[in-house]
Each structure stands twice: as C-alpha cells, then as structure tokens.
Design a protein around this motif. Structure first.
Motif, PDB file in Angstrom:
ATOM      1  N   TRP A  27      27.758  63.863 -50.695  1.00 50.58           N
ATOM      2  CA  TRP A  27      27.697  62.588 -51.431  1.00 50.58           C
ATOM      3  C   TRP A  27      29.035  61.876 -51.288  1.00 50.58           C
ATOM      4  N   SER A  61      27.779  68.030 -55.191  1.00 42.50           N
ATOM      5  CA  SER A  61      28.766  68.825 -55.934  1.00 42.50           C
ATOM      6  C   SER A  61      28.133  69.939 -56.764  1.00 42.50           C
ATOM      7  N   PHE A  62      26.908  69.689 -57.188  1.00 40.45           N
ATOM      8  CA  PHE A  62      26.234  70.727 -57.987  1.00 40.45           C
ATOM      9  C   PHE A  62      26.056  72.004 -57.183  1.00 40.45           C
ATOM     10  N   GLU A  63      25.952  71.890 -55.868  1.00 38.30           N
ATOM     11  CA  GLU A  63      25.768  73.064 -54.991  1.00 38.30           C
ATOM     12  C   GLU A  63      27.092  73.732 -54.613  1.00 38.30           C
ATOM     13  N   VAL A  90      32.851  64.728 -54.713  1.00 42.32           N
ATOM     14  CA  VAL A  90      33.222  63.471 -55.382  1.00 42.32           C
ATOM     15  C   VAL A  90      32.080  63.076 -56.293  1.00 42.32           C
ATOM     16  N   ILE A  92      30.882  60.433 -59.161  1.00 45.81           N
ATOM     17  CA  ILE A  92      31.193  59.102 -59.701  1.00 45.81           C
ATOM     18  C   ILE A  92      30.154  58.767 -60.767  1.00 45.81           C
ATOM     19  N   HIS A  98      23.817  62.246 -66.071  1.00 49.01           N
ATOM     20  CA  HIS A  98      23.769  63.197 -64.938  1.00 49.01           C
ATOM     21  C   HIS A  98      25.194  63.632 -64.553  1.00 49.01           C
TER      22      HIS A  98
END
Ligand SMILES: O=c1[nH]c(NC[C@H](O)[C@H](O)[C@H](O)CO)c([N+](=O)[O-])c(=O)[nH]1
Length: 164
Positions: A27, A61-63, A90, A92, A98
């Motif tokens: 992302w 980023s969750f992974e 990153v 944002i 979320h």
C-alpha cells in the motif's frame, strides 16, 4: 539539536557480517519505495553487503507481523538466517476506524515478535494522519523531515551487533 528526533547512531556499527531482511507492504507504493531505498542506502553505508539484504513484500501493513514471522522462519529453513528484519508499512488515516485498528494491532504484534523470533524486529511502520505527513517522513518533501527508512536501517545494524 537533531531534526525530527533523528535516531543518531551512538557509534559506527559494522554490518559486514549481517544478513538483513526487509519486508514491505504494497500500500502507498511511492512512499514505501522511498522508505525501502532509504533503509537500503543506510545498510550499505554500514557495510551490509547488497546480497545480504533480502527483500520480500506482503499485501498491506496488517500482514507485516505474520509475514515477518514466515519470512524469518523461511530464511532459517534455507540455512540463511536473518540477523534482523525491518518490516516497512505506511498507514494513512482514512474516514473510518480501520486505520486505528491496524496501527494498534500491528504495532503490538511487531513488538512481541522481537521476543518470539529472538532477532531484532525494527518498527518500520509510518502511522500518519495525512499523505503529507507520510511523504515528509519518507524524505519526499524537500527540506522537511528526513527519510525514516535510514533510521530503521541504522537501528537494525546496531541491534544486530551491539549485544553480541
Ligand atoms: O499498509 C496499509 N494497509 C492498509 N490496509 C490493508 C491492510 O493492511 C490489509 O492488507 C488488508 O486489510 C487485508 O488483510 C491501509 N489502509 O486500509 O488504509 C493503509 O493505509 N496501509
């Protein structure tokens, strides 16, 4: 006075014998690419060999936490263990919650991974309220902030060497 709390090294650390993993989310690509470039630049400046900088990606980023665990374990299985890993993401803020949930869960889990994996897991996640904040911290805005990827590269080499 250091600008933006630069993570100044307390001495020069030699990364010539280190293998460092960089795991980055996909992302916000332009910002990610700048941060990864900054981390690599710093690692090379601290004598880490380019062939010992292993780069992999995950969707977001969750992974990063579970992806870091799988990445480190795979490199160990291959007989090429990593001395540190730099997860880079990153985040944002959008118009929902979320962002908050991912920031909070990812941060806590990355911290725990240091102890679970037994190697330094550097916190390379920008948690920004605006795109401009993220661009500034990736060194993409002239004269504003610095590329935080460089701090993360320095932290990886310091943490992987000073206590050995
Ligand atoms: O890395 C990011 N992932 C984001 N979401 C994806 C998330 O990390 C997971 O990849 C996805 O939820 C699938 O698990 C982001 N936002 O939603 O805004 C973001 O800003 N940055």
């Amino acid at each position: 006075m250091a600008i933006g709390g630069l993570g100044q090294l307390d001495q020069e650390y030699d990364g010539s014998n280190l293998r460092i993993g960089i795991l980055h989310a996909r992302w916000n690509k332009e910002i990610i690419d700048a941060l990864v470039e900054g981390a690599i630049k710093k690692l090379l400046s601290l004598n880490v060999k380019r062939e010992n900088i292993i780069i992999e990606t995950v969707p977001g980023s969750f992974e990063l936490p579970y992806g870091s665990k799988l990445f480190v374990e795979k490199q160990k299985r291959l007989g090429k263990p990593l001395d540190a890993v730099i997860p880079i993401g990153v985040l944002i803020k959008g118009s929902t919650m979320h962002f908050e949930y991912i920031c909070d869960s990812t941060t806590h889990q990355l911290m725990k991974l240091n102890f679970e994996l037994g190697i330094p897991v550097i916190f390379g996640v920008l948690t920004c309220l605006t795109l401009e904040q993220a661009e500034a911290r990736a060194g993409l805005i002239e004269g504003k902030m610095h590329n935080h990827g460089e701090d993360w590269g320095a932290a990886a080499v310091e943490m992987a060497t000073k206590f050995n």
